[in-house]
Design a protein around this motif. Structure first.
Motif, PDB file in Angstrom:
ATOM      1  N   GLN A   1     -32.544  16.288 -80.313  1.00 53.76           N
ATOM      2  CA  GLN A   1     -33.081  16.738 -79.035  1.00 53.76           C
ATOM      3  C   GLN A   1     -34.561  17.092 -79.189  1.00 53.76           C
ATOM      4  N   TYR A   2     -35.379  16.584 -78.283  1.00 56.85           N
ATOM      5  CA  TYR A   2     -36.829  16.788 -78.248  1.00 56.85           C
ATOM      6  C   TYR A   2     -37.538  16.207 -79.479  1.00 56.85           C
TER       7      TYR A   2
ATOM      8  N   ASP B   1     -31.582   7.409 -72.869  1.00 56.86           N
ATOM      9  CA  ASP B   1     -31.709   8.738 -72.271  1.00 56.86           C
ATOM     10  C   ASP B   1     -30.663   9.674 -72.868  1.00 56.86           C
ATOM     11  N   GLY B   2     -30.908  10.986 -72.728  1.00 48.41           N
ATOM     12  CA  GLY B   2     -29.919  11.975 -73.143  1.00 48.41           C
ATOM     13  C   GLY B   2     -30.504  12.996 -74.081  1.00 48.41           C
ATOM     14  N   ASP B   3     -29.664  13.995 -74.421  1.00 46.14           N
ATOM     15  CA  ASP B   3     -30.101  15.078 -75.306  1.00 46.14           C
ATOM     16  C   ASP B   3     -30.320  14.591 -76.735  1.00 46.14           C
ATOM     17  N   GLN B   4     -29.455  13.722 -77.201  1.00 43.80           N
ATOM     18  CA  GLN B   4     -29.610  13.121 -78.523  1.00 43.80           C
ATOM     19  C   GLN B   4     -29.529  11.606 -78.340  1.00 43.80           C
TER      20      GLN B   4
END
Length: 173
Positions: A86-87, A112-115
């Motif tokens: 993430q990030y 796309d997505g957090d991970q």
């Protein structure tokens, strides 16, 4: 065009361009074989995945190919799959850009997505190094007379630990 002919700094510019090319080529890793180029690419991608925190990295390295027009160069295609933390996209891209000029991204997909899942296809370039000195064959030992190992194969066979010691020239002492 006539203005360019009047400029006298073209030889200096040519020398600067040659120096820049030499500097860039010096930054390209040198390897002594095609298999070593593949191993270097796998090691670099594995280290890159660890440094950028890639989750569940998978590395696949393809065959080593000649670089058209550059007989002293090899290229290796490889693929890295995994999840960016993430990030972590900015750090991932920054680390990838630092590998230039010898690593070039052919394709990069980031979902796309957090991970997000990522697919990175790269082409790595390697210089064909010339071995500086021949190495001794494993079955040969250093020169028995002098004990020296000058990097060249000696004519004295290596002795097993339980074999009798070689007799020096001129008889036993």
């Amino acid at each position: 065009f006539s203005g360019m002919q009047e400029q006298k700094d073209w030889p200096e510019r040519a020398e600067q361009a040659e120096a820049g090319l030499a500097e860039m080529r010096a930054r390209i890793p040198a390897v002594t074989g095609a298999g070593l180029a593949q191993a270097e690419m796998q090691a670099w991608l594995t280290e890159f995945a660890g440094r950028t925190g890639l989750i569940e990295p998978k590395v696949k390295v393809e065959d080593t190919l000649d670089v058209p027009g550059y007989p002293d160069m090899w290229q290796v295609m490889a693929r890295l799959d995994g999840q960016i933390p993430q990030y972590g996209q900015a750090a991932f891209l920054r680390a990838l850009s630092e590998a230039l000029p010898w690593i070039q991204a052919e394709r990069l997909e980031i979902a796309d997505g957090d991970q997000p899942r990522t697919v990175l296809v790269v082409r790595g370039y390697y210089r064909q190094a010339v071995a500086e000195e021949p190495t001794a064959a494993p079955e040969l030992a250093p020169d028995a007379e002098t004990g020296a190992d000058d990097g060249h194969a000696a004519a004295t066979p290596a002795t097993a630990p339980d074999a009798p010691a070689p007799v020096p020239p001129g008889g036993a002492t």
